[in-house]
Enzyme design. Sequence first.
Site, PDB file in Angstrom:
ATOM      1  N   ASP A 186      46.519  45.162  61.363  1.00 10.30           N
ATOM      2  CA  ASP A 186      47.851  45.765  61.198  1.00 10.30           C
ATOM      3  C   ASP A 186      47.750  46.978  60.291  1.00 10.30           C
ATOM      4  O   ASP A 186      46.912  47.033  59.383  1.00 10.30           O
ATOM      5  CB  ASP A 186      48.854  44.739  60.639  1.00 10.30           C
ATOM      6  CG  ASP A 186      48.402  44.089  59.344  1.00 10.30           C
ATOM      7  OD1 ASP A 186      47.197  43.761  59.210  1.00 10.30           O
ATOM      8  OD2 ASP A 186      49.230  43.913  58.437  1.00 10.30           O
ATOM      9  N   GLU A 209      48.165  41.365  57.238  1.00  7.27           N
ATOM     10  CA  GLU A 209      47.643  41.511  55.878  1.00  7.27           C
ATOM     11  C   GLU A 209      48.606  42.325  55.021  1.00  7.27           C
ATOM     12  O   GLU A 209      48.818  42.039  53.846  1.00  7.27           O
ATOM     13  CB  GLU A 209      46.263  42.183  55.885  1.00  7.27           C
ATOM     14  CG  GLU A 209      45.523  42.118  54.535  1.00  7.27           C
ATOM     15  CD  GLU A 209      45.893  43.228  53.554  1.00  7.27           C
ATOM     16  OE1 GLU A 209      45.651  43.039  52.342  1.00  7.27           O
ATOM     17  OE2 GLU A 209      46.421  44.277  53.973  1.00  7.27           O
TER      18      GLU A 209
END
Lengths: 427, 427
Positions: free
Chosen positions: A102, A167
Site C-alpha cells: 500500500d 501498513e
Amino acid sequence: MTRNELIHNWMIDHQWKLIGMLKTMVQEPSTQMNEAGIQYLTKKWLQELDFEVDMWEPRGEELVKHEAFISARESFVGSPNVVGVKKGKGNGHSIVLNGHIDVVPEGDLTNWEEDPYSGTYKDGKIYGRGSTDMKGGNAAMLFALKALKDLDLSMKGDIIFHSVIEEESGGAGTLAAILKGYTGDAAIIPEPTKMKIFPKQQGSMWFRLYVKGASAHGGTPYEGVNAIEKAQTVLIALKELERVRNNRITDPLFSKVPIPIPINVGVIEGGDWPSSVPDLVKIEGRCGISPDETVEAAKEEFREWVKKLGEKDDWFQKHPVKLEWFGARWFPGSIETDHPLMSLLTSNFEKVMGKTPEVEAAPWGTDGGLLTAVGNTPSIVFGPGITNLAHYANEYIEVEKVLQCAEIIANTVYEWCNREKEGREWS
Amino acid sequence: MTRNELIHNWMIDHQWKLIGMLKTMVQEPSTQMNEAGIQYLTKKWLQELDFEVDMWEPRGEELVKHEAFISARESFVGSPNVVGVKKGKGNGHSIVLNGHIDVVPEGDLTNWEEDPYSGTYKDGKIYGRGSTDMKGGNAAMLFALKALKDLDLSMKGDIIFHSVIEEESGGAGTLAAILKGYTGDAAIIPEPTKMKIFPKQQGSMWFRLYVKGASAHGGTPYEGVNAIEKAQTVLIALKELERVRNNRITDPLFSKVPIPIPINVGVIEGGDWPSSVPDLVKIEGRCGISPDETVEAAKEEFREWVKKLGEKDDWFQKHPVKLEWFGARWFPGSIETDHPLMSLLTSNFEKVMGKTPEVEAAPWGTDGGLLTAVGNTPSIVFGPGITNLAHYANEYIEVEKVLQCAEIIANTVYEWCNREKEGREWS
C-alpha cells in the site's frame, strides 16, 4: 567465481529488467482499496519464482478482535494480502521477507512535477508515489529471489515472502499474515532506511487528552477557568514526561538521535467564541515507544503521569484530564544487535558497499513491531529508499541502491537459510 | 404632593399596564432580521407619547464605510431602526434614551422551561428571551415617558428615544442613528446592570493570531518546529500584556474588578495529524479596552507587543506572528463621574430605592461606546435587568425593578432636561 561474484554479475546483467519492474510497480496506484492490481502481479512473480502463493482478503474475528488490530475498516474485500512460501530442503533457518504494497495518497497534485504514477525513469531514478516507500524495497527482495533462482542457489530453510496491505494504516495486513502462521526465525523489512540498518524501531501510539475549564464571559474571565490556560500546564507536563522517558534510554543505537522516543503534540483544539472563556481543549499526539518497553508499560506510565496532574493542581483533581488511546499504534520492533542475521547482513553490506553500514534505531515504527511482538519474529529494517522522500511529492528511488540492496539481501538470505539448526531452534 | 410623589403614585397605579407591555414586548421574537414587529409597536407607542417618529432601514455608504461600522450585513431591509424625538420648550439639556430591540437567539430549546417567547408572568417576573436584555429596560424608558406625559410634566430640553437594531452584532443600529444626527447632551442606556450605575464601560476588540511552525514527522520532531509549543510563548506574552495593561488602571470604579480589561483567549486551533509536527496555530480572543484609552491606542500597544516577540526569539523574528483584527469591536464608553447627569441619577436612585447605588465600571461594552466615541454623547448605563441572565435560557425580568427604574429615569429625565443651558453647552 564465488557465489558473491555470481550474484553481483547477475545484478549488473539484469539492471534494465529491474528498471522495468520498478516502473510496472509504481504505475500500479496501490493506495488503500486499490491494492488488487499490484497484488495479482506479485502473485504471478512469486509463482514464477516457484513460490507457493496464498492470496486472500483478510477478515474474521481472530483478526479484527485481536488486541493488535488497528484499522478504520473491518473487511478488506478488494484488498488482498499475498504470501508466498518456498520450502527449503530442511534443517535451515527460515526467513520472512516483508514489504507493504500500500502507498499513501498522492496529496496535492500541484506539488508533483509529473503524474504521481508515471514511473518515469530519469538520471538513474524511478519517480512516483510509493517508489521509495516501499516498492523499491519490494523490488529488491523479488530481485534477490530471482537471482538465487536463476543461479540455482538452493536453501535449507524456508523463505516466506509477505506482500501486505495496510501498513500505512496500522498493520492489519502483516497481522493477518502472522495470524495465518506466516512467521519465521527472523525477518528483513526493506522500508526506506537510506541503506542504514535498523535493528530497533521506535514504536508509537496516539493519545487524546481532554482538558476541562469553566465558561464565563470574556469580559469577566476570572469568573471562569480558561481551558486553554489549563492546557498549557498539561503541555508542560507532557514535555517533562518526554524528558523523563528519554533520559532512561541509554542504548548506543539511539546515541545520534536527539529525542529517541518523542512525545509529539500534533493537534490542539479548544473554544468556539473569542469573547468566551473556553471550557474544553482537546489535545492529540503521538507518544514514542522504546524497543525496550511494552506498549502496555508505556501506556501505564503515561496514564499515571496524567493522573499526577491532580496531585499538584486542585482544578485537575476535581476535573481530571481525560485520556484516550485512539487511531494508530505501532509496536516497537527489535532484534539483538549480535543476532547472527545482523552479522550476516552487516558483512554482506560491507562486501557489496565497501564500507561499514550505519546501524541505528529507527525513529518510526514498521510492521517489524508486529512481527516482533505478535509473530515472535525478530526483524531488521534495511532498505534502499530515502526516508525523507516518503509521503512527499516527487518521491523517487535510486535504481542503483535497489540493485545493491538486492545483492546484499540475496547473499544474506542464502547464508541465513543455509545456516543449520543443529537440532535446535536458534534463539 | 411633590413631583416625586406624583410619579411614584403613577407607577404604583400603572403596574398592571407595565406587565401587559412587557408581555407584548417579549412575545415579539425580535431576533436579528425579525425586528420589524416590535419596531412598529414602538413607533405607535412613541407616537401616543407625542414623539415625532423616524422609522428607517439603515443603509448607505456613510454607514457601511464608517470606521465604526461592524456587521455581517450591509443592508438592513426588514430591520428598521426607530428614533422618536420630543422637542423641549428650549434652553434645556437634551437626553438620548437608548435601548436595543434585537435579542440574541434562544439557543437550545430543551434548556427552556417554557416557550422562549411566552412572556409568562409568574411570581413578579416576566419570562422570555430579551426580557432582561433589554426589553425590561426599554419598557422602563417608555413607562417613564408615559408618566411624564400623563402628569403633564414638560421639558425644556429634547428627548431623543433610540429603539435600535443590531446591538448584539456590533452596534450598526445606534451608529445609524448617530449618523442621522440623533445625538444629545448625554444618554442613559438601561442595559441589564442589576440596578448598578455604570459610568464607564469596558470596550473590547477581537484579535486573531497565527503562529507558525515547521512540519516534520512526529517521530523526529526535532527536525521541525512545533507551532503548538511556539503558541505557548505567545500565550505567555499575552498574559504579560494583560498584566501590564491592567496595572495602569487606577480608576476607583474598577476597584472591585479583578481584571478591569482582560485579554481573553477564547479559541485555539492547530495541527491536523497526531503524528505530525504542526506548522500553524490560530489563536482568537477578546482584548478589553479601557474607557481611558482609544481603540487605536489599544491596537497599537497590542501590535507592538506581538512584534516584540521577535526581539527575544529568533524563530519569531524570521516567522513573525501574524495579527488580525476581525469580527466584533465595542468602543469603550464613559461619562465623568461628577457629570451632573450622574448626580441627578444617583440622587433619584437614593430617593426611590432608599439606599446608595453601586457605582462601577461595566465589564462589557454597550452602544454607549458608540454614543461616546462617535456621537459625542456621554452615556450612563443603568437598567433593571440581571446581567447574569442575559443570553441564557429562562431569562426573566423582575417587574418591580422595571417600575423602580422607570421612576428613577422619569425623575432624572425631568430634572436633566429642565436644567437650563445658561447660554452655553455643558461640557
